[in-house]
Design a protein around this motif. Structure first.
Motif, mmCIF file in Angstrom:
data_model
loop_
_atom_site.group_PDB
_atom_site.id
_atom_site.type_symbol
_atom_site.label_atom_id
_atom_site.label_comp_id
_atom_site.label_asym_id
_atom_site.label_seq_id
_atom_site.Cartn_x
_atom_site.Cartn_y
_atom_site.Cartn_z
ATOM 1 N N MET A 280 8.368 7.485 -8.851
ATOM 2 C CA MET A 280 9.319 6.210 -8.904
ATOM 3 C C MET A 280 8.333 5.346 -8.523
ATOM 4 O O MET A 280 7.940 5.370 -7.401
ATOM 5 N N ILE A 281 8.107 4.157 -9.239
ATOM 6 C CA ILE A 281 7.077 3.190 -8.845
ATOM 7 C C ILE A 281 7.932 1.764 -8.738
ATOM 8 O O ILE A 281 9.045 1.547 -9.523
ATOM 9 N N HIS A 282 7.702 1.175 -7.713
ATOM 10 C CA HIS A 282 8.308 -0.205 -7.235
ATOM 11 C C HIS A 282 7.492 -1.211 -7.233
ATOM 12 O O HIS A 282 6.396 -1.400 -6.677
ATOM 13 N N VAL A 283 7.883 -2.303 -8.121
ATOM 14 C CA VAL A 283 7.190 -3.659 -8.385
ATOM 15 C C VAL A 283 8.139 -4.529 -7.097
ATOM 16 O O VAL A 283 9.143 -4.972 -7.555
ATOM 17 N N PRO A 284 7.568 -4.552 -5.864
ATOM 18 C CA PRO A 284 8.379 -5.258 -5.063
ATOM 19 C C PRO A 284 8.639 -6.785 -5.129
ATOM 20 O O PRO A 284 7.994 -7.156 -5.940
ATOM 21 N N GLU A 285 9.683 -7.140 -4.540
ATOM 22 C CA GLU A 285 9.993 -8.576 -4.539
ATOM 23 C C GLU A 285 9.011 -9.411 -3.945
ATOM 24 O O GLU A 285 8.076 -8.964 -3.205
ATOM 25 N N GLY A 286 8.460 -10.615 -4.632
ATOM 26 C CA GLY A 286 7.481 -11.479 -4.212
ATOM 27 C C GLY A 286 6.149 -10.716 -4.380
ATOM 28 O O GLY A 286 5.207 -11.243 -4.061
ATOM 29 N N ARG A 287 6.046 -9.811 -5.494
ATOM 30 C CA ARG A 287 4.938 -9.204 -6.046
ATOM 31 C C ARG A 287 4.012 -8.276 -4.806
ATOM 32 O O ARG A 287 3.505 -7.389 -5.336
ATOM 33 N N ARG A 288 3.746 -8.857 -3.890
ATOM 34 C CA ARG A 288 2.742 -8.140 -2.821
ATOM 35 C C ARG A 288 1.400 -7.603 -3.549
ATOM 36 O O ARG A 288 1.214 -6.409 -3.344
ATOM 37 N N ILE A 289 0.757 -8.369 -4.020
ATOM 38 C CA ILE A 289 -0.506 -7.967 -4.539
ATOM 39 C C ILE A 289 -1.425 -8.079 -3.309
ATOM 40 O O ILE A 289 -0.958 -8.778 -2.343
ATOM 41 N N PHE A 290 -2.703 -7.544 -3.460
ATOM 42 C CA PHE A 290 -3.444 -7.696 -2.281
ATOM 43 C C PHE A 290 -4.346 -8.860 -2.521
ATOM 44 O O PHE A 290 -5.235 -8.882 -3.599
ATOM 45 N N PRO A 291 -4.190 -10.007 -1.812
ATOM 46 C CA PRO A 291 -4.775 -11.221 -2.267
ATOM 47 C C PRO A 291 -6.123 -11.293 -1.936
ATOM 48 O O PRO A 291 -6.918 -11.983 -2.657
ATOM 49 N N SER B 92 0.634 -1.339 -0.064
ATOM 50 C CA SER B 92 0.096 0.072 0.108
ATOM 51 C C SER B 92 0.900 1.325 0.100
ATOM 52 O O SER B 92 0.486 2.363 -0.678
ATOM 53 N N GLU B 93 1.990 1.268 0.676
ATOM 54 C CA GLU B 93 2.801 2.513 0.550
ATOM 55 C C GLU B 93 3.205 2.570 -0.977
ATOM 56 O O GLU B 93 3.526 3.751 -1.348
ATOM 57 N N LEU B 94 3.488 1.431 -1.593
ATOM 58 C CA LEU B 94 4.214 1.564 -3.023
ATOM 59 C C LEU B 94 3.159 1.977 -3.861
ATOM 60 O O LEU B 94 3.115 2.380 -5.157
ATOM 61 N N VAL B 95 1.662 1.810 -3.612
ATOM 62 C CA VAL B 95 0.648 2.668 -4.465
ATOM 63 C C VAL B 95 0.352 3.925 -3.790
ATOM 64 O O VAL B 95 -0.720 4.259 -4.089
ATOM 65 N N ALA C 214 1.860 -1.287 -11.166
ATOM 66 C CA ALA C 214 2.852 -0.189 -11.215
ATOM 67 C C ALA C 214 2.449 0.930 -12.272
ATOM 68 O O ALA C 214 2.580 2.018 -12.124
ATOM 69 N N LEU C 215 2.073 0.253 -13.399
ATOM 70 C CA LEU C 215 1.819 1.009 -14.578
ATOM 71 C C LEU C 215 0.630 2.113 -14.388
ATOM 72 O O LEU C 215 0.682 3.179 -14.786
ATOM 73 N N ILE C 216 -0.430 1.490 -13.708
ATOM 74 C CA ILE C 216 -1.542 1.942 -13.483
ATOM 75 C C ILE C 216 -1.349 3.367 -12.577
ATOM 76 O O ILE C 216 -1.717 4.589 -12.768
ATOM 77 N N THR C 217 -0.403 3.196 -11.411
ATOM 78 C CA THR C 217 0.144 4.222 -10.502
ATOM 79 C C THR C 217 0.806 5.124 -11.328
ATOM 80 O O THR C 217 0.353 6.511 -11.041
ATOM 81 N N GLY C 218 1.322 5.109 -12.390
ATOM 82 C CA GLY C 218 2.024 5.892 -13.508
ATOM 83 C C GLY C 218 3.246 6.680 -12.775
ATOM 84 O O GLY C 218 2.992 7.285 -11.820
ATOM 85 N N GLY C 219 4.198 6.761 -13.607
ATOM 86 C CA GLY C 219 5.463 7.370 -13.138
ATOM 87 C C GLY C 219 6.188 7.361 -14.174
ATOM 88 O O GLY C 219 6.335 6.767 -15.291
ATOM 89 N N THR D 286 11.034 4.445 -18.219
ATOM 90 C CA THR D 286 12.443 3.981 -17.486
ATOM 91 C C THR D 286 12.230 2.949 -16.732
ATOM 92 O O THR D 286 11.203 3.052 -16.113
ATOM 93 N N ILE D 287 13.139 2.131 -16.839
ATOM 94 C CA ILE D 287 13.015 0.973 -16.226
ATOM 95 C C ILE D 287 14.371 0.521 -15.711
ATOM 96 O O ILE D 287 15.428 0.471 -16.104
#
Lengths: 330, 246
Positions: free
Chosen positions: B88-99, A194-197, B160-165, B198-199
C-alpha cells in the motif's frame, strides 16, 4: 546531494595515518612538551566524542543533548571496571569496550523517546537524561558521590587515542555509506516520506543512538584513563555545550568536520586557559559568529575527500581548457 | 463499475474507522471498500477528514477504532514501513519529496528495499515512470527542492510507482497546480490504473476526480454521507448542489 564515495575511504584514513606518524615522531623523540602532548590527546578523544554526537545530531538530524550522559556512563563504567576487574594495562581494550558497551546500552534506552517526541521536546528529554545521570552519580556513594573516582590507572596514551579515533572513523564511514546510514539521511530530510518509501524509522533511530553512545562512551573511557580521575561535575552543562560547539563548528554530518571542529575548539580552549572563566565568554562569542557567518559549520556536510575530489576535478578541467585555448591560438 | 455489489473480496476493506485528535473525533466511523483495478475517489470539503483517512490507512497517525483489512489481513496498527512493504503506497499531502536529493536520487530512494537485489526491476519501473512523466527525465539531475509544484507532484507519484505496490493512495494530486497540468496529472492517473494498479484518490477538485473515478465516496465532517458511481452522483441534485456547484 549524495555523492558516490567508493574509493574515498583512503582519502580520510591517509591523513589520520600521516598525523599518527607525525605524533609518533613527536612523542618518541621528545620533540614536544608534555602539555602539548596532552592537548593532542584531548584533540583525539574529543574527535571521537564529536563523531558520536554527529551520528545523532548531524546525520539523523535530531537535536539531542544526551551526549554528556553517555560520556559520563562510559567514563564511570570504564573507571569502575579498571579499578575492580581489569587492573592490568593489557586489559585496556576490554576496559574501553566495556565503557562503550555500557554507554551503548543506555543509548538504546534513550532512543525510545525519539520515536515519538520531536524537536524541542526531545531536546528537553535528552537534557533531562544528561542531568539525571549527573545527579545520580553525585549521590551514588559507591562511585565516590560528588568527589568522584580517584586514582584511576593512567592507561591512555597517544597511540590508544589515535588508534581509537581511526577505529571510530572507519565505523562511522562504513555505517554512513550503508543502507542504515542512508536511511538516517532520509529521515533527516523527511521522516514521513522515508516511512512511506518503507524505511524502518524506529530501527534506524535505535541503531544511530546505539552507535553514537558507543563512540561517546569510548571517548569517556579514554578521558578517565588519561586524567586518572573523574567527577560528576565534568558531565554537566559545560560538557553539553562543549560537544555542541565542536559539532557546529566543524559541520553537521561530516567526519572531517567533526575532527576539525574538535581540533580547533580544543586548541582554542587550551590556549585561552590563562583567561580562566573568561574563555567560555570567548567561546560563546565564537559560537555566535559561527552561527551567523558559517551556518553549516566549516565543512558543512562535505568531507575532505570531497574537497580533494573537487580540487582534482578543477585542475584537470583547467588543464583541458588550457590545451584547448592553446590549440585555438595556434 | 456497475457490478460492484456482486464483487467479492475487496482489496481494501475499511469498516467503522474512528480516528481522533485528542478528544475531537476527526473520522467518526466510516466504512468503504476498494476493489482491485478501480479508481476510488473520496470527495469532500476542507476538514472533512479526507487526509486523515489516508494517514490512518498507512498508520501515519494512529487509529482509535475500526478495522482496516488489506489483502485479507488486518493492518490496523501495523508500522508504516511494513504496510508499504505489503503493497500500500501513499503519496502524501504536500508531496514530501526529499528536497536535497536530485530527481534521480529521489526515485532511487523509493527503491530502497529492492534496488540492490533487483536492478533490472528498478530500471524497468524507472523507465515506466519516465515515460509517464517525460518532464522528470529532463530534470533527472535537478534537486527535488527546486522543482515546480506540478513537477514535485509528478515526482511524488513517480516515487510511489517505483516503490511498487497494489494500491496507490493519492492525497490531493491537483493541489496548487495550474489547470492544464491538473488535466495532465489526472490523465496519467487513469493510465496508471489501466496498467493494473488500484488507486484511491482524495480530492477537493470533485469535477476532475469524477471524470476518472469508478466509484466515489463523499465525506462530510468525518462521516460518509453518500457513495455511488460518478453517474449516480451527477444525477443526484443534492450532491451536485452541495459539492459540484452549478
Amino acid at each position: 546531494m549524495i555523492t558516490k564515495r567508493k574509493n574515498h575511504l583512503l582519502g580520510d584514513v591517509i591523513p589520520v595515518i600521516i598525523i599518527a606518524a607525525i605524533l609518533i615522531v613527536l612523542k618518541e623523540f621528545k620533540l614536544i612538551s608534555t602539555s602539548r602532548l596532552l592537548i593532542l590527546q584531548y584533540i583525539g578523544l574529543y574527535s571521537i566524542f564529536v563523531l558520536g554526537i554527529n551520528m545523532v545530531n548531524g546525520y539523523l538530524g535530531i537535536f539531542s543533548l544526551a551526549h554528556a550522559g553517555f560520556m559520563a556512563s562510559g567514563a564511570y563504567a570504564a573507571a569502575i571496571s579498571s579499578k575492580y576487574f581489569f587492573k592490568e594495562s593489557w586489559m585496556f581494550p576490554l576496559i574501553l569496550l566495556f565503557g562503550g558497551l555500557i554507554a551503548m546500552l543506555i543509548g538504546l534506552i534513550m532512543s525510545i523517546p525519539s520515536f515519538k517526541a520531536k524537536g524541542d521536546y526531545l531536546a528537553i528529554i535528552t537534557l533531562g537524561f544528561s542531568l539525571i545521570v549527573q545527579s545520580f552519580l553525585q549521590n551514588w556513594r559507591f562511585v565516590g558521590a560528588s568527589k568522584g573516582i580517584n586514582n584511576v590507572a593512567k592507561f591512555t596514551n597517544i597511540y590508544w587515542v589515535y588508534g581509537c579515533l581511526l577505529f571510530a572513523i572507519i565505523i562511522v564511514r562504513k555505517f554512513i555509506n550503508s543502507k542504515y546510514g542512508r536511511s538516517l539521511k532520509a529521515i533527516r530530510e523527511d521522516q514521513v516520506a522515508s516511512e512511506l518509501v518503507s524505511v524502518d524509522v524506529k530501527r534506524a533511530k535505535t541503531i544511530a543512538f546505539a552507535v553514537s553512545a558507543f563512540l561517546i562512551g569510548i571517548s569517556g573511557a579514554l578521558l578517565v584513563h588519561l586524567l586518572g580521575y573523574t567527577s560528576p561535575s565534568a558531565y554537566g552543562y559545560t560538557n553539553i555545550v562543549d560537544g555542541l560547539v565542536m559539532v557546529y563548528l566543524g559541520g553537521m554530518g561530516s567526519i572531517t568536520g567533526s575532527i576539525v571542529g574538535a581540533t580547533l575548539w580544543q586548541i582554542l580552549i587550551q590556549t585561552l586557559k590563562n583567561l580562566g572563566t573568561w574563555r567560555w565568554v570567548v567561546g560563546g562569542g565564537l559560537l555566535c559568529v559561527i552561527m551567523i557567518f558559517l551556518t553549516n559549520g566549516i565543512f558543512g556536510n562535505k568531507e575532505l575527500s570531497d574537497a580533494i575530489h573537487a580540487i582534482r576535478k578543477y585542475f584537470s578541467r583547467s588543464k583541458t581548457n588550457k590545451t584547448i585555448s592553446e590549440e585555438t591560438t595556434k | 463499475m456497475s457490478d460492484r455489489e456482486n464483487r467479492q473480496n475487496p482489496l481494501l476493506h475499511v469498516s467503522d474507522l474512528v480516528v481522533s485528535y485528542g478528544k475531537i473525533a476527526a473520522i467518526k466511523g466510516i466504512s468503504f471498500d476498494v476493489y482491485k483495478g478501480e479508481i476510488v475517489a473520496m470527495l469532500g470539503a476542507n476538514g472533512a477528514g479526507k487526509t486523515t483517512t489516508l494517514n490512518a490507512l498507512t498508520s501515519v497517525i494512529s487509529v482509535k477504532n475500526g478495522e482496516i483489512v488489506f489483502k485479507g489481513k488486518n493492518i490496523k496498527g501495523m508500522p508504516t514501513h511494513k504496510i508499504t512493504i505489503m503493497g500500500m503506497i501513499h503519496v502524501p499531502e504536500g508531496r514530501r519529496i526529499f528536497p536535497s536529493l536530485t530527481v534521480g536520487e529521489n526515485l532511487r530512494a523509493a527503491a530502497y528495499l529492492y534496488e540492490k537485489k533487483d536492478k533490472a526491476l528498478f530500471e524497468n519501473r524507472r523507465d515506466y515512470v519516465m515515460n509517464l512523466f517525460p518532464r522528470l527525465r529532463e530534470r533527472v539531475t535537478q534537486l527535488g527542492g527546486t522543482l515546480s509544484g506540478g513537477e514535485q507532484q509528478m515526482l511524488a507519484i513517480g516515487r510511489a510507482l517505483i516503490t511498487g505496490g497494489d494500491i496507490v493512495l493519492m492525497d490531493e494530486p491537483s493541489m496548487g497546480m495550474a489547470p492544464n497540468l491538473v488535466m495532465e496529472i489526472f490523465e496519467t492517473i487513469k493510465k496508471i490504473a489501466e496498467n493494473g494498479q488500484t488507486i484511491m484518490l482524495v480530492e477537493q477538485n470533485a469535477m476532475m476526480a469524477m471524470e476518472i473515478a469508478h466509484y466515489c465516496y463523499v465525506l462530510e465532517t468525518g462521516n460518509v454521507t453518500y457513495d455511488g458511481t460518478p453517474q449516480m452522483m451527477k444525477a443526484n441534485k443534492n450532491i451536485v448542489e452541495a459539492y459540484l456547484g452549478s
